[in-house]
Scaffold this active site. Structure first.
Site, PDB file in Angstrom:
ATOM      1  N   GLU A   1       2.134   1.904  -3.364  1.00 58.13           N
ATOM      2  CA  GLU A   1       1.068   2.484  -4.191  1.00 58.13           C
ATOM      3  C   GLU A   1       1.111   4.002  -4.077  1.00 58.13           C
ATOM      4  O   GLU A   1       1.027   4.719  -5.074  1.00 58.13           O
ATOM      5  CB  GLU A   1      -0.289   1.958  -3.738  1.00 58.13           C
ATOM      6  N   HIS A   2       1.264   4.518  -2.863  1.00 58.11           N
ATOM      7  CA  HIS A   2       1.351   5.962  -2.652  1.00 58.11           C
ATOM      8  C   HIS A   2       2.601   6.542  -3.317  1.00 58.11           C
ATOM      9  O   HIS A   2       2.541   7.593  -3.954  1.00 58.11           O
ATOM     10  CB  HIS A   2       1.386   6.275  -1.153  1.00 58.11           C
TER      11      HIS A   2
ATOM     12  N   GLU B   1      -4.056   7.832   7.175  1.00 59.89           N
ATOM     13  CA  GLU B   1      -5.104   7.045   6.517  1.00 59.89           C
ATOM     14  C   GLU B   1      -5.489   5.857   7.394  1.00 59.89           C
ATOM     15  O   GLU B   1      -6.666   5.536   7.545  1.00 59.89           O
ATOM     16  CB  GLU B   1      -4.589   6.575   5.159  1.00 59.89           C
TER      17      GLU B   1
ATOM     18  N   HIS C   1       0.831  -1.207   0.000  1.00 63.06           N
ATOM     19  CA  HIS C   1       0.000   0.000   0.000  1.00 63.06           C
ATOM     20  C   HIS C   1       0.867   1.260   0.000  1.00 63.06           C
ATOM     21  O   HIS C   1       0.575   2.232  -0.699  1.00 63.06           O
ATOM     22  CB  HIS C   1      -0.927  -0.003   1.218  1.00 63.06           C
TER      23      HIS C   1
END
Length: 175
Positions: A36-37, A113, A33
């Site tokens: 991904e950022h 997040e 994840h």
């Protein structure tokens, strides 16, 4: 894959890689994840954030998502801008790089997040606990976004090794 819709003036592109949280090591949860950022944080030819600005300048919108088994990146754009966006996407996956400052800053975004989507919601807490008990010692037991202790410990070398392992043309997948 191509699915034409003749009356739509837009096109949606998606690139997906066969890498998700189930591919992570136990002490590196959330790395898929996090990468991904980082894929929005620049290339040899684009400064951080410029990819998204170029997609918007071409009349489009974009985003990405990470699952347990894959990570996907997509854009919805006017059909006549497809070539421009595909060039951007090719550059992002061939020439991705991120500066130390971006690396450190983005981990704070991921931690926030996690706080907002998991730790602050009853369903987020429940899902995390359920997966942990249901899957037990499997990589499916840890959260896609990662455990906070792991998010605090990433190094640039670990992230680059992970990226070099999974972000390769032979790891593309159709979903």
């Amino acid at each position: 894959y191509l699915v034409p819709v003749k009356n739509a003036p837009t096109v949606t592109t998606m690139v997906a890689y066969r890498v998700g949280s189930a591919d992570e090591e136990k002490d590196q949860t959330g790395l898929s994840h996090y990468l991904e950022h980082l894929m929005f944080k620049g290339t040899k030819t684009l400064i951080p954030g410029q990819f998204s600005k170029e997609v918007a300048r071409n009349g489009g919108r974009e985003n990405a998502f990470t699952g347990k088994d894959y990570t996907g990146y997509y854009q919805q754009i006017p059909a006549n801008r497809l070539a421009d966006v595909m060039r951007l996407e090719a550059d992002r996956f061939a020439n991705n790089q991120w500066a130390d400052a971006e690396f450190a800053k983005e981990i704070e975004v991921v931690k926030e997040e996690r706080r907002l989507r998991t730790e602050s919601t009853p369903t987020g807490v429940f899902q995390e606990q359920f997966d942990s008990m249901f899957w037990m010692s499997s990589p499916y037991s840890w959260p896609v976004i990662g455990w906070t202790s792991d998010l605090n410990s990433y190094t640039m070398d670990e992230a680059m090794k992970y990226w070099n392992t999974y972000y390769r043309p032979n790891n593309l997948v159709g979903i």
